[in-house]
Design an enzyme around this catalytic site. Structure first.
Site, mmCIF file in Angstrom:
data_model
loop_
_atom_site.group_PDB
_atom_site.id
_atom_site.type_symbol
_atom_site.label_atom_id
_atom_site.label_comp_id
_atom_site.label_asym_id
_atom_site.label_seq_id
_atom_site.Cartn_x
_atom_site.Cartn_y
_atom_site.Cartn_z
ATOM 1 N N GLY A 153 0.824 -1.250 -0.029
ATOM 2 C CA GLY A 153 0.261 0.021 -0.039
ATOM 3 C C GLY A 153 0.804 1.134 0.002
ATOM 4 O O GLY A 153 1.163 1.868 -1.000
ATOM 5 N N CYS A 189 -4.623 23.455 17.763
ATOM 6 C CA CYS A 189 -4.127 23.711 19.105
ATOM 7 C C CYS A 189 -3.794 22.297 20.220
ATOM 8 O O CYS A 189 -4.538 21.899 20.847
ATOM 9 C CB CYS A 189 -5.894 24.186 19.993
ATOM 10 S SG CYS A 189 -6.164 25.617 18.960
ATOM 11 N N TYR A 206 -1.298 7.489 3.897
ATOM 12 C CA TYR A 206 -1.566 7.488 5.234
ATOM 13 C C TYR A 206 -1.669 8.957 5.753
ATOM 14 O O TYR A 206 -1.337 9.388 6.801
ATOM 15 C CB TYR A 206 -0.758 6.773 6.246
ATOM 16 C CG TYR A 206 -0.749 5.317 5.937
ATOM 17 C CD1 TYR A 206 -2.046 4.583 6.071
ATOM 18 C CD2 TYR A 206 0.236 4.480 5.352
ATOM 19 C CE1 TYR A 206 -2.136 3.241 6.086
ATOM 20 C CE2 TYR A 206 -0.024 3.139 5.262
ATOM 21 C CZ TYR A 206 -1.105 2.506 5.492
ATOM 22 O OH TYR A 206 -1.387 0.992 5.155
#
Length: 460
Positions: A319, A387, A417
């Site tokens: 992948g 944040c 990913y």
């Protein structure tokens, strides 16, 4: 949307014309470039990929932006097909999936490995043959299994004892679903503890050591509507050595021999998974596909000969190794902050579009593009806009000392990913994906808008 951008410019650069070339071809390192093979240095410090200027792409499509080199994807598919001509090469969709990606993979002769009803439905509605799709996952939902049966998925990889009964119960009376058992061979391999899936005492698969795998085999063979066609293992991710795969093959062949002895059944397939390492920074190792093929093929032949077994048909599931090197992420610098000990370069993306540094401590090699700089390099930390103190995209990397707001940074090896693990944190919106090839750029996945996100909020 298809947009023709300016063709690549001559690669002669003012100042030091070889600097960016050395960066792109990996000169002075122990390994190859981490950029797509089509990447070229351009005038003014720009870089093109697939004949498309990254600076112009950022200007036209905005940032953050993912640029995906179509030919790089296709060439990597062909590399696997050439290395494993006798095997079924199945692309692991979890790395990155969209309709165009499924189409490219299909055209290059690969199957598809999916982990959910969503990935499966997207692929099938794109025209991907369901019989060439493998479904696995450690906790498949009833909807996942029903969708797989309804659409006629080729193989379902069983991951737990409870799944055997669940699948047998919903398989139509006039059908027989092909399944594999995901085996844990007891091998520690992978680039981080959180991606090592071949060891006992983790959530995936059924162990050889404690007999769970053997028990699952016996249960499946007793199910009239399930056809056991092979064993499956996936030992981890970002594995740079061939040795763990050779060991896995040896242990799985041993299990194949025991299954024949105990049940009189010869299983025709063996799936060794994926997890092949790529380089994220110059000098890092990647897995050599040709060496992997030679060593696995030899071990499989020798092991089966010793056990007097016919050779099973091999399957593998790359992948990251197909999608990862084909992608480049592009960001705008929003702020530069210098403290007593650190320089922080903040960009307009972050952990919502790439959580991997926060999850696994992955290190990237961002580079300034779009202008030339003669400033001495400075060690900086590239951070995101979110944040969280852990919103770090690249820790302790070198960038020109005059990096400033408005600059563009490009991050290679960003095709796997990233978007597939992106989140809605801070309602920033996920970036678009733009395919490039032959000087043409076209949108594959559009930018997620505020309207996209707020339409799901129906609380008032």
């Amino acid at each position: 949307m298809t947009v023709s951008l300016h063709p690549s410019l001559p690669s002669s650069l003012p100042g030091d014309p070889g600097a960016l070339s050395r960066l792109l071809d990996g000169a002075g390192t122990d390994g190859p470039s981490v950029w797509p093979r089509s990447a070229r240095p351009e005038a003014g410090g720009d870089v093109s990929v697939g004949g498309v200027s990254l600076t112009e792409a950022a200007d036209r499509f905005g940032t953050p932006l993912y640029v995906l080199d179509e030919q790089e994807v296709r060439e990597r598919c062909r590399t696997y097909r050439a290395a494993f001509p006798e095997a079924d090469v199945v692309y692991a969709a979890k790395a990155f999936l969209c309709r165009a990606m499924a189409h490219w993979v299909r055209e290059e002769g690969l199957g598809l490995d999916v982990c959910s009803a969503g990935e499966l439905a997207l692929a099938v509605t794109t025209g991907f043959p369901p019989e060439k799709i493998v479904l696995h996952g450690n906790a498949k939902s009833p909807e996942d299994l029903r969708t797989a049966l309804r659409l006629g998925v080729g193989v379902i990889v069983v991951d737990s004892a409870s799944e055997i009964a669940r699948l047998a119960a919903i398989t139509p009376a006039d059908a027989r679903q092909q399944v594999m058992v995901r085996v844990v061979p007891g091998i520690a391999a992978g680039g981080h503890a959180k991606v090592r899936t071949g060891t006992d005492d983790q959530k995936f698969g059924l162990s050889i050591t404690d007999g769970s795998a053997q028990h699952a085999v016996a249960r499946i063979l007793d199910q009239r509507h399930l056809e056991l066609v092979g064993l499956h293992c996936h030992i981890g991710s970002q594995i740079g050595s061939v040795k763990p795969y050779v060991t896995a093959v040896r242990r799985l062949v041993g299990l194949l021999a025991r299954i024949r002895e105990q049940h009189g059944v010869v299983l025709p397939r063996l799936n060794i998974g994926g997890g092949h390492a790529i380089a994220y920074r110059p000098g890092e190792p990647s897995l050599d596909v040709g060496v992997l093929a030679d060593r696995v093929r030899t071990e499989l032949a020798d092991g089966c000969a010793r056990a007097h077994l016919p050779l099973p048909r091999l399957m593998l599931e790359p992948g990251r190794a197909i999608a990862g090197p084909a992608g480049v992420a592009v960001y705008h610098v929003l702020a530069v902050k210098r403290t007593r000990e650190h320089t922080f370069v903040a960009v307009d993306g972050g952990m919502s579009d790439n959580p991997r540094p926060a999850l696994y401590g992955v290190r990237y090699a961002p580079r300034l593009i779009g202008r030339l700089s003669s400033a001495p390099p400075r060690t900086v930390t590239v951070v995101g806009r979110h944040c969280e103190a852990g919103d770090v995209l690249a820790d302790e990397v070198e960038l020109p000392g005059d990096v400033r707001p408005g600059d563009l940074l490009a991050v290679p090896a960003a095709g796997a990913y990233h978007l597939s693990m992106a989140s809605g944190y801070n309602l920033v919106g996920r970036p678009p994906v733009v395919a490039v090839s032959g000087g043409i750029a076209r949108v594959l996945v559009r930018r997620e808008s505020l309207d996209d996100m707020t339409r799901r909020d129906v609380g008032l």
